[in-house]
Scaffold this motif. Structure first.
Motif, PDB file in Angstrom:
ATOM      1  N   UNK A 311       5.046  18.506   7.877  1.00 31.74           N
ATOM      2  CA  UNK A 311       6.059  18.129   8.852  1.00 31.74           C
ATOM      3  C   UNK A 311       5.703  16.783   9.460  1.00 31.74           C
ATOM      4  N   UNK A 312       6.676  15.888   9.631  1.00 32.52           N
ATOM      5  CA  UNK A 312       6.377  14.573  10.203  1.00 32.52           C
ATOM      6  C   UNK A 312       6.123  14.665  11.703  1.00 32.52           C
ATOM      7  N   UNK A 313       5.107  13.945  12.178  1.00 33.34           N
ATOM      8  CA  UNK A 313       4.832  13.847  13.607  1.00 33.34           C
ATOM      9  C   UNK A 313       5.349  12.492  14.084  1.00 33.34           C
ATOM     10  N   UNK A 361      19.020  16.181  15.213  1.00 33.19           N
ATOM     11  CA  UNK A 361      18.079  16.277  14.091  1.00 33.19           C
ATOM     12  C   UNK A 361      16.677  15.839  14.507  1.00 33.19           C
ATOM     13  N   UNK A 362      16.587  14.824  15.359  1.00 31.35           N
ATOM     14  CA  UNK A 362      15.280  14.342  15.811  1.00 31.35           C
ATOM     15  C   UNK A 362      14.650  15.331  16.785  1.00 31.35           C
ATOM     16  N   UNK A 363      15.472  15.928  17.646  1.00 31.69           N
ATOM     17  CA  UNK A 363      14.939  16.947  18.545  1.00 31.69           C
ATOM     18  C   UNK A 363      14.427  18.139  17.757  1.00 31.69           C
ATOM     19  N   UNK A 364      15.181  18.538  16.748  1.00 33.18           N
ATOM     20  CA  UNK A 364      14.771  19.681  15.941  1.00 33.18           C
ATOM     21  C   UNK A 364      13.485  19.399  15.182  1.00 33.18           C
ATOM     22  N   UNK A 365      13.294  18.151  14.769  1.00 31.57           N
ATOM     23  CA  UNK A 365      12.065  17.796  14.056  1.00 31.57           C
ATOM     24  C   UNK A 365      10.842  18.011  14.941  1.00 31.57           C
ATOM     25  N   UNK A 366      10.973  17.689  16.231  1.00 36.19           N
ATOM     26  CA  UNK A 366       9.868  17.908  17.159  1.00 36.19           C
ATOM     27  C   UNK A 366       9.664  19.398  17.405  1.00 36.19           C
ATOM     28  N   UNK A 367      10.759  20.113  17.672  1.00 38.56           N
ATOM     29  CA  UNK A 367      10.639  21.555  17.920  1.00 38.56           C
ATOM     30  C   UNK A 367      10.113  22.291  16.689  1.00 38.56           C
ATOM     31  N   UNK A 368      10.407  21.783  15.496  1.00 35.22           N
ATOM     32  CA  UNK A 368       9.898  22.429  14.274  1.00 35.22           C
ATOM     33  C   UNK A 368       8.375  22.471  14.265  1.00 35.22           C
TER      34      UNK A 368
END
Length: 504
Positions: A311-313, A361-368
């Motif tokens: 997952x990207x940080x 999509x960017x918020x979800x990437x962090x929550x992921x």
């Protein structure tokens, strides 16, 4: 007339109901052997019992084949394994009532089960208890979009409920990493907390009413949707957090707050835990009315999750990370406040680097990353996980103590959780289970928590793993009253035995 809508639930990949164990190494040791538990004096399931269950549910909703039953016996972190030979799948409160009435007469022990996403072994049997899987009670019964009162069955998946109420301008008042597979009945039965508790409170405040079935089959109807009903004892609270030991929750009425028109997320790197606390204090002051979540995760939590799950940080490596979310009604106003907060705290040195976004999509990437910390911990390893509440000033102290205590016996020790309510999750990752590490962790962790006047369970319950440690959080008088209530509600002790209460 209530409108009934069926929510077909597809569990997440880690849910045991979909797991096929292909080798003996994937199947955990029996809980009874691993934890040296003695079976209580319950009856064993006979052919006549199975025939009765089939007469109530039909052939297809009574599972008895070993391959079909195995996955329901194992919790998703592969720590606990029961020996049940029967899984029952009722579709109605009436069927649950018939099953429990029969089991109570026969003294057959029962293990209620929802999405099976717990981490303390509460939703799987220890011995041969009958598994009462509630996944087919999955209908929305009604929704009042004015008051926000949702009435639904216990097996509705949390994420599906959230998607449903969002179509009516509302959201569910709780949000969990396991939302794609956990059931609302399980959430209520364990008094789950999650990411939004800071803003919307815990389930004792959000749950308006409950329908539950006692051990003898009696249906308790407390399913009103009123915000105020001050008529005697608040019986619904007996079932919230009782983990299926006092009754089986079959329907829930829950208050859903208005869906925010603007959601903004901040993701920040922080130098040390003291500055995390200072940042939280500043956020409450600067963002008060729109602050909905304030999460902390240390370096190992984020870096190991990002690496294992690819997952990207979005930001660089830092000792600590903070995820801050706001819910408001004016995106420009909220974003401006958050930008001002970021600018001020970067100047003050509390934030080393950070990013702010309102893009879904960017918020979800962090929550992921945050929501997958626990699942990442079981990829090819064994995970000890602890869920505790601590005073904020002492919140992180136990993590460095555990690292020193465990040394090179484990791969990683890390901490993450909900700063806003003092809930810390402790994860210890190691190649495989060893009794040596288990004895170094328990009761040490609970002794440390108790010494700080914390709680040994913040939001995951007591389950099977913690009853003999509950005295670190409940004194003898409280435990005595709990036993009296259990005896009154379930005199034969058939509901979820070996869970919550320790043997006297």
């Amino acid at each position: 007339m209530f409108k009934v809508i069926k929510l077909y639930s597809i569990p997440a990949r880690h849910t045991p109901s979909l797991v096929k164990y292909r080798s003996a190494s994937q199947i955990p040791q029996l809980s009874s052997e691993k934890y040296k538990v003695k079976r209580k004096d319950f009856s064993t399931v006979q052919a006549n019992d199975v025939n009765y269950f089939k007469s109530v549910l039909g052939e297809d909703r009574v599972l008895t084949e070993e391959d079909d039953v195995l996955s329901f016996n194992i919790d998703w972190i592969r720590n606990c394994r029961g020996q049940s030979k029967v899984v029952l799948k009722p579709k109605s409160t009436e069927e649950v009532s018939q099953i429990l009435s029969y089991c109570n007469e026969r003294r057959l022990a029962v293990c209620p089960q929802g999405g099976n996403t717990g981490v303390v072994g509460g939703s799987v049997p220890v011995f041969d208890e009958i598994i009462l899987n509630l996944g087919l009670l999955n209908k929305v019964i009604s929704l009042d979009d004015i008051s926000g009162a949702l009435v639904c069955e216990t097996g509705c998946v949390l994420e599906k409920l959230d998607n449903y109420v969002r179509q009516h301008g509302l959201i569910m008042p709780l949000d969990l990493g396991a939302k794609g597979s956990c059931h609302i009945g399980g959430n209520v039965s364990t008094n789950a907390g999650g990411l939004r508790l800071l803003r919307y409170g815990n389930l004792h405040g959000s749950v308006l009413g409950i329908e539950a079935v006692k051990a003898d089959g009696t249906v308790i109807d407390c399913l009103k949707t009123l915000k105020k009903d001050n008529t005697g004892y608040h019986l619904k609270h007996l079932f919230i957090g009782s983990e299926g030991t006092l009754g089986v929750v079959t329907k829930v009425a829950i208050h859903c707050p208005a869906m925010p028109k603007a959601v903004t997320l901040g993701y920040f790197g922080v130098e040390n835990f003291e500055k995390v606390l200072q940042l939280y204090k500043s956020a409450k002051s600067s963002l008060g009315e729109i602050l909905s979540a304030f999460e902390m995760a240390d370096f190992d939590s984020i870096s190991s999750t990002a690496r294992i799950l690819n997952l990207p940080n979005p930001i660089s490596d830092f000792p600590f990370y903070v995820i801050l979310e706001t819910h408001g009604s004016d995106e420009d106003h909220d974003k401006e406040k958050l930008h001002r907060f970021l600018t001020n705290e970067m100047k003050s040195g509390l934030i080393l680097d950070g990013t702010i976004t309102s893009e879904p999509s960017k918020m979800q990437a962090v929550w992921n990353i945050r929501e997958n910390i626990a699942p990442a911990g079981i990829v090819g390893t064994y995970l000890f996980t602890f869920d505790v509440s601590l005073p904020m000033k002492n919140y992180y102290e136990i993590i460095p103590k555990l690292r020193q205590r465990l040394g090179n016996k484990v791969n990683l020790v890390f901490g993450f959780g909900h700063i806003g309510d003092g809930n810390l999750h402790i994860n210890v990752v190691m190649p495989e289970y060893t009794r040596e590490v288990a004895e170094l962790l328990e009761p040490y962790v609970f002794e440390e928590v108790s010494a700080l006047q914390g709680s040994i369970s913040a939001e995951h319950g007591v389950g099977f793993r913690k009853p003999h440690y509950i005295h670190y959080s409940k004194d003898r008088s409280a435990l005595g009253l709990m036993r009296q209530i259990k005896t009154l509600m379930d005199p034969n002790g058939i509901l979820n035995p070996y869970k919550v209460l320790p043997d006297e």
